[in-house]
Design an enzyme around this catalytic site. Structure first.
Site, PDB file in Angstrom:
ATOM      1  N   HIS A  27      12.830  48.424  23.338  1.00  0.00           N
ATOM      2  CA  HIS A  27      11.787  47.791  23.938  1.00  0.00           C
ATOM      3  C   HIS A  27      11.126  46.942  22.867  1.00  0.00           C
ATOM      4  O   HIS A  27       9.998  47.183  22.357  1.00  0.00           O
ATOM      5  CB  HIS A  27      10.683  48.929  24.467  1.00  0.00           C
ATOM      6  N   ASN A  28      11.739  45.752  22.795  1.00  0.00           N
ATOM      7  CA  ASN A  28      11.134  45.158  21.997  1.00  0.00           C
ATOM      8  C   ASN A  28      10.219  43.829  22.476  1.00  0.00           C
ATOM      9  O   ASN A  28      10.774  43.371  23.725  1.00  0.00           O
ATOM     10  CB  ASN A  28      12.252  44.265  21.010  1.00  0.00           C
TER      11      ASN A  28
END
Lengths: 587, 264, 425
Positions: free
Chosen positions: A514-515
């Protein structure tokens, strides 16, 4: 010498979730749309077939479906005082590669952000005062509201066949579901998945503590389903090989299982694989894109002219491309000016493993089969006494029990040897893990830029990530871990491991993919790369879509919001941009 | 290739301890594999990555299968067998790494794309960096093993009157594994712990991966923990809380826990 | 006069059922071409007269027969290598009598024994459509027939024995819909060319009409009679129409060559024509199929097959054999699963298959190949099991049966990869 190709109306960089949604929308307008995908072509059969896909070694351990760092990676450091070094093998996050992108190998956990998430700064200041926010946090409002995005969330959920039961539907409060969720126009398209032993156990314990557990929304279909495009999806059979794997029976939502059967038949849509976009090509003014430059597998260069360029690659790949193309001023952490690369964020997680006497059968699972509480997310509780902002959900997910990577052992278990063997035999079937999934505030020292030393395979500067969680987030995460611990205790386990998130952030153990951030959306060009319609301020015919648009990350998995943003941008292009190409927001 | 015929295990004379001649070994291996022509296996082993389906040998005996090596020298093989036997001990009644054929698994893995670190970013400049920046060694897994085993055996010879690791007592072997993990042994090019981590990880993989890769023979690892293998449907079972799953384990290649399918 | 009146009714009904909602104007070129195009779809000409990746209707497609390979001809309007210089009479003679313009006999690889039933008008319209195609200069390869069958004169004898030349005569005691269906099935649709067994000389066995036949390259076209298990007995008219239109219905999905038929032909038929075809088919009485007694099924095979079924198949076909509604077809109670000849099933298990994906059902769900995972005995066992479980009853499958089909799979490759997917120009 680059070969110039025939122009198209729209070129999409990447062919994952956002590109598939946008391509499906824009082709309805009769536009010639081309998607350029770096990786290989993939289809449910043969690539994710039930006959071979449940292979933990190949896909989960040896990373069969993800990008290979040999071709694409970034350099990393915690702080500016360090020298960034290449991430030589995948660890903390696993971006996708190939048609379908990470949409092929995700779990399917599909959330909406809360209304407060979209106005985090103004809401927090209003409720707690401006001083409550640490000075070096650069959190900001999104420029759109939850209400703006609600119809898009709905479309994504119905596209995917999300299984769930909502609490707040069209102003009506229902008994089940997440009571903290924003109001929605209609319920989820499918009822929740069956509950596993783990989810029931969590539900009971959480209720005892006065929390509000609910079936987490899942892009794993609980029934066979035909989505609004007419595409048939199967029914999830709890095979326990979701995350890292493609779905063999069309029950996990992915571009392949929801959009491509319709999109790929359109005459005005085409795609090419093995094409690595290296630049967005701008004209002399620097304010108009002519198209993109890409390299094929042999390294030959091609110029693909187009009227509209939409960056649909994975979050930080989009940012890399913007930096290499000179779109938006690169962020400088020293002066705090510039926008491209600014406000990188991630997800802060922790877990509590419980060891019980009941048979849990952990290998029966689905990627988004979970029981969750949202009592401690965003601003669902009073932060005043706690001294931090942010929050997260706490859930017991039963995604599978894959032997190599998904076994849990009490911390006292010997690391190897006879004792390890005994512990494995005693605990594999009788354990579960409660996880916390927390928001990450963006701050001045968390950003993306170009590495001065390391190069990618074409000789371009590699993307560089400078990141650690802010003290605020460690504090918040510890708070969540404490809550998770109390839920664990209420399960009356025979043993428990509490695994807090400890500083500093390491790129080694897997956490989430979850960048976020780096091409942030907003209503102020000084603090955002794109406007509220995801159109870059500097180059009106370039749009950027993905988690890179998040000004900070909320306490939820990003894909639901990424899908909604794709519909949102497509709508803006269809209804406004095509009629009148140019900046959609004028300052 | 369809006929499953049991063949006896090759005698020790197939094993040339000093010369390590590949063609001889491959021939022995081919003898061992039922119904398979020698040439096909050799072709598979020596050519570029080839997916080959090796038929089962139909043996239910949990004893270790003696198989030829593709990667390890005989000295390295002895080290690996000794080390994994301590990492996951076992016997006929409670199979461990040896009974599960873990050395064979590791051997094949190191000979293939994993061993070569095909997916890894291998450009310089090289620097050791912080713990948080992850693996920064130049060595591929294959090189890591080669160097580490040589260094550790050297160390053992010095410490234990010329005995290599495989010749030590079990207590001594255990002690050394702990010492590797704690970096108390000096290796020439990298920390011992870096090697230990990889060895332990690969041992677990060999014990718990699908038998098609050569390890987890007869589902030794899966039977130990109670994982039934890749079946694609638990719709009926998932809500039968507390009920044990009734079916025997299955792998991707079926219920025969010796049937392989390996990319070399 | 009453005799004229008597004649008027059949003529009227003949004209009426041919009309069937399609605009009929003598000499109106555009309408003739459109009708011809529709007939080309109904006849699925493109599938046999086009090679994969080649130009439409330019021929060269290899039709495998027990007598060797026959390559389809170029029927584009090219004047040198196609039929560009054929008159209406020439074309009629080929379709109706099986004779080329140069007088040579056609081989019944081109199913003129069925096209003979078509009216002159329809054949004219078909020609009108073919005349609009892009002329392609292409000569198909030489036929590769067992000597001396390359000598076309043999067809004279064959025709004498087996060919009933003549246009379709509507039956007075049946409805217009039925007659239309009979006309389509036995005429332009030439369903019997695959679905009726052939005798040793390659002629359709008229006594066994539509009782199941060889669809070529190791595929079996199942019975279309009213048999409950091994036929259409359990299907309604709607079920049949839905199958032809979308490639799937509650019981099954099309496979192999039939998927090609659905994609290029039957999905384009009008709803009225689909209902007509279904009406006609439903009227065919059940044929005498051999009954499989429980003793014929080996317990051991069933036990092995059950294990394999649970291990390999339940992800899509589910533990109860009922599949997933509108997604993966059921096996329980499905007629094609119980076809007397299991060739088609073996094909699908070995090489996998893809469902038809017409616009009305666009997904194209697929089944993977099992040939690398399962040996002949295993394929045989799991098929014996599914053919005899959940109320199903059908002859068992042997490892030998599987080995035979495996040879075809190796020889030809997966059928779905060779499907002609041209849109009709």
């Amino acid at each position: 010498m680059a070969t110039t190709l025939k122009p198209v109306d729209v070129v999409l960089v990447g062919f994952g979730w956002t590109a598939s949604i946008i391509a499906q929308e824009l082709t309805e307008e009769g536009l010639q749309v081309l998607a350029l995908e770096r990786g290989v072509d993939r289809a449910t059969v043969p690539d994710f077939a039930t006959t071979h896909i449940q292979d933990e070694l190949k896909y989960a351990v040896r990373n069969g479906l993800f990008q290979a760092p040999v071709r694409e990676t970034l350099s990393f450091r915690n702080t500016r005082s360090q020298t960034a070094l290449p991430m030589r093998q995948l660890g903390s996050f696993r971006p996708g590669a190939g048609v379908g992108g990470a949409g092929v190998h995700w779990n399917g956990q599909t959330w909406r952000f809360l209304p407060d998430d979209f106005v985090l700064r103004s809401h927090t200041e209003q409720r707690y005062g401006a001083d409550f926010i640490p000075e070096d946090l650069t959190i900001q409002d999104w420029g759109i509201t939850y209400d703006d995005l609600e119809p898009c969330y709905d479309r994504f959920e119905y596209l995917c066949g999300v299984s769930g039961a909502a609490a707040n539907v069209a102003g009506e409060r229902r008994k089940h579901g997440n009571p903290f969720e924003g109001d929605r126009s209609r319920d989820y398209p499918l009822p929740p998945l069956d509950r596993s032993a783990g989810s029931l156990m969590f539900d009971k314990a959480a209720r005892e503590l006065g929390y509000h557990p609910f079936a987490a929304p899942a892009a794993n279909t609980s029934r066979p389903y035909r989505n609004p495009l007419g595409v048939q999806m199967g029914q999830c059979t709890y095979c326990g090989f979701c995350e890292w794997f493609g779905c063999g029976n069309n029950s996990k939502a992915s571009p392949q299982s929801t959009i491509l059967p319709v999109l790929l038949k359109k005459d005005n849509f085409s795609y090419r694989t093995g094409c690595d976009v290296t630049r967005v090509l701008l004209d002399n003014t620097g304010n108009k894109a002519k198209g993109v430059m890409y390299r094929d597998l042999e390294g030959r260069e091609f110029e693909q002219p187009s009227e509209l360029v939409i960056l649909c690659a994975f979050a930080h790949h989009n940012v890399h491309l913007l930096l290499l193309s000179g779109i938006g001023r690169p962020y400088d952490p020293v002066t705090g000016t510039g926008v491209t690369g600014r406000n990188y964020a991630y997800q802060i997680t922790s877990s509590v493993e419980v060891f019980v006497d009941e048979l849990m059968n952990p290998y029966m699972g689905a990627g988004a089969l979970g029981q969750a509480i949202d009592d401690f997310n965003t601003d669902n509780f009073d932060h005043g006494p706690e001294g931090f902002i942010g929050g997260g959900y706490i859930a017991l997910w039963t995604t599978g029990g894959r032997p190599i990577l998904q076994h849990h052992l009490p911390k006292e278990a010997p690391k190897w040897g006879e004792g390890w063997k005994k512990s494995m035999a005693e605990n594999y079937l009788k354990s579960a893990s409660i996880s916390t999934h927390g928001s990450v505030a963006s701050h001045r020292e968390a950003y993306l830029d170009l590495d001065p030393t390391y190069k990618d395979i074409y000789g371009n500067p590699m993307l560089r990530l400078t990141f650690d969680f802010h003290e605020n987030d460690y504090k918040m995460s510890d708070f969540l871990t404490g809550k998770a611990e109390s839920i664990g205790k209420a399960m009356k386990p025979r043993a428990m491991n509490v695994k807090k998130r400890k500083p500093p952030y390491s790129i080694v153990p897997y956490q989430t993919t979850h960048n976020t951030g780096g091409a942030v959306m907003g209503d102020d060009p000084r603090t955002s790369v794109v406007n509220r319609y995801l159109q870059t301020w500097d180059v009106p015919n370039v749009f950027v879509v993905g988690a890179c648009n998040f000004p900070q990350n909320a306490g939820y998995n990003p894909t639901g919001t990424v899908g909604a943003l794709a519909f949102w941008a497509a709508d803006a292009i269809r209804k406004m941009y095509l009629k009148n190409p140019g900046p959609l927001v004028r300052i | 290739m369809e006929t499953i015929r049991h063949r006896p295990h090759p005698s020790d004379s197939c094993w040339d301890a000093d010369t390590n001649m590949p063609s001889q070994e491959q021939a022995c291996f081919a003898e061992h594999l039922c119904g398979m022509s020698r040439r096909r296996f050799v072709q598979a082993a020596l050519s570029l990555p080839v997916l080959m389906a090796l038929p089962a040998c139909g043996s239910d005996k949990p004893g270790p299968a003696k198989v030829a090596r593709t990667f390890f020298s005989s000295a390295e093989q002895r080290f690996i067998e000794a080390a994994v036997a301590r990492l996951i001990p076992g016997d006929r009644d409670s199979p461990g790494a040896i009974e599960a054929n873990v050395p064979f698994f590791i051997d094949l893995q190191l000979a293939g794309p994993y061993g070569r670190a095909d997916r890894r970013y291998m450009e310089g400049p090289w620097a050791s960096g912080t713990e948080q920046q992850g693996y920064q060694l130049k060595e591929t897994p294959a090189q890591l093993y080669r160097k580490a085993i040589a260094d550790i055996d050297d160390y053992c010879r010095k410490q234990f009157d010329g005995k290599v690791y495989a010749a030590l007592t079990q207590e001594q072997q255990d002690r050394l594994l702990h010492d590797m993990d704690d970096n108390k042994i000096e290796l020439r090019d990298f920390p011992a712990q870096a090697f230990f981590e990889v060895l332990w990880q690969n041992t677990q993989e060999g014990f718990l991966s699908d038998p098609m890769y050569g390890g987890n023979r007869n589902f030794a690892g899966w039977k130990l923990i109670g994982f039934p293998g890749p079946r694609y449907n638990y719709v009926a079972e998932i809500t039968q809380y507390g009920k044990p799953y009734p079916l025997p384990p299955v792998g991707i290649m079926g219920r025969d826990g010796t049937r392989m399918r390996v990319e070399v | 006069m009453h005799t004229l009146k008597f004649l008027w009714i059949p003529m009227a009904s003949a004209l009426a059922f041919l009309g069937c909602g399609i605009a009929h104007s003598q000499g109106n070129d555009f309408n003739n071409i459109q009708r011809g195009r529709y007939l080309a779809q109904a006849g699925d000409c493109i599938s046999c007269h086009t090679v994969k990746g080649g130009k439409p209707f330019a021929g060269g497609y290899p039709v495998e027969t027990p007598f060797g390979t026959i390559y389809s001809s170029n029927i584009t309007p090219d004047v040198v290598t196609g039929i560009g210089n054929w008159t209406g009479d020439d074309f009629y003679r080929s379709m109706h009598s099986g004779r080329r313009k140069d007088g040579q006999y056609l081989y019944p690889a081109c199913p003129y024994p069925w096209f003979t039933k078509m009216t002159r008008e329809d054949i004219n319209d078909l020609k009108a459509y073919l005349d609009t195609l892009e002329p392609v200069r292409a000569i198909p390869p030489e036929n590769d027939l067992i000597w001396p069958l390359g000598w076309r004169q043999f067809m004279a004898g064959w025709n004498l024995l087996f060919f009933d030349e003549g246009e379709y005569t509507p039956r007075q005691d049946e409805s217009m819909t039925w007659n239309r269906g009979a006309y389509l099935v036995n005429g332009v649709g030439h369903c019997a060319a695959c679905h009726t067994p052939k005798n040793v000389l390659g002629a359709s066995d008229k006594d066994k009409a539509l009782q199941g036949g060889d669809a070529g390259e190791g595929w079996f076209a199942p019975s279309l009679t009213g048999h409950e298990r091994d036929g259409l007995g359990s299907w309604t008219i709607k079920d049949i129409a839905q199958y032809l239109k979308t490639g799937a219905n509650k019981d099954t999905a099309s496979t192999g060559p039939m998927t090609e038929v659905v994609m290029n032909s039957t999905q384009h038929l009008s709803d009225a024509d689909l209902a007509a075809v279904a009406t006609y088919l439903k009227s065919i009485p059940a044929h005498q199929a051999p009954t499989t007694a429980p003793e014929d099924i080996d317990d051991q095979a069933m036990a092995r097959g059950k294990g394999l079924y649970v291990d390999q198949c339940i992800g899509c076909h589910m533990a109860d054999g009922k599949g997933q509604d509108e997604a993966f077809p059921p096996l329980a109670g499905s007629p094609p699963i119980q076809a007397e000849n299991a060739q088609t099933l073996i094909q699908v298990v070995l090489a996998g298959d893809h469902m038809a994906d017409p616009p009305s059902l666009p997904t194209g769900l697929a089944m993977p190949a099992f040939d690398w995972k399962l040996n002949d005995q295993q394929v045989a066992d799991v098929l014996t099991y599914v053919r005899n479980s959940w109320g199903n009853r059908a002859p068992p499958v042997s490892a030998n049966d599987v080995a035979e089909v495996r040879k075809d799979v190796h020889k030809y490759g997966p059928r779905f990869k060779r499907m002609i997917t041209h849109a009709l120009p």
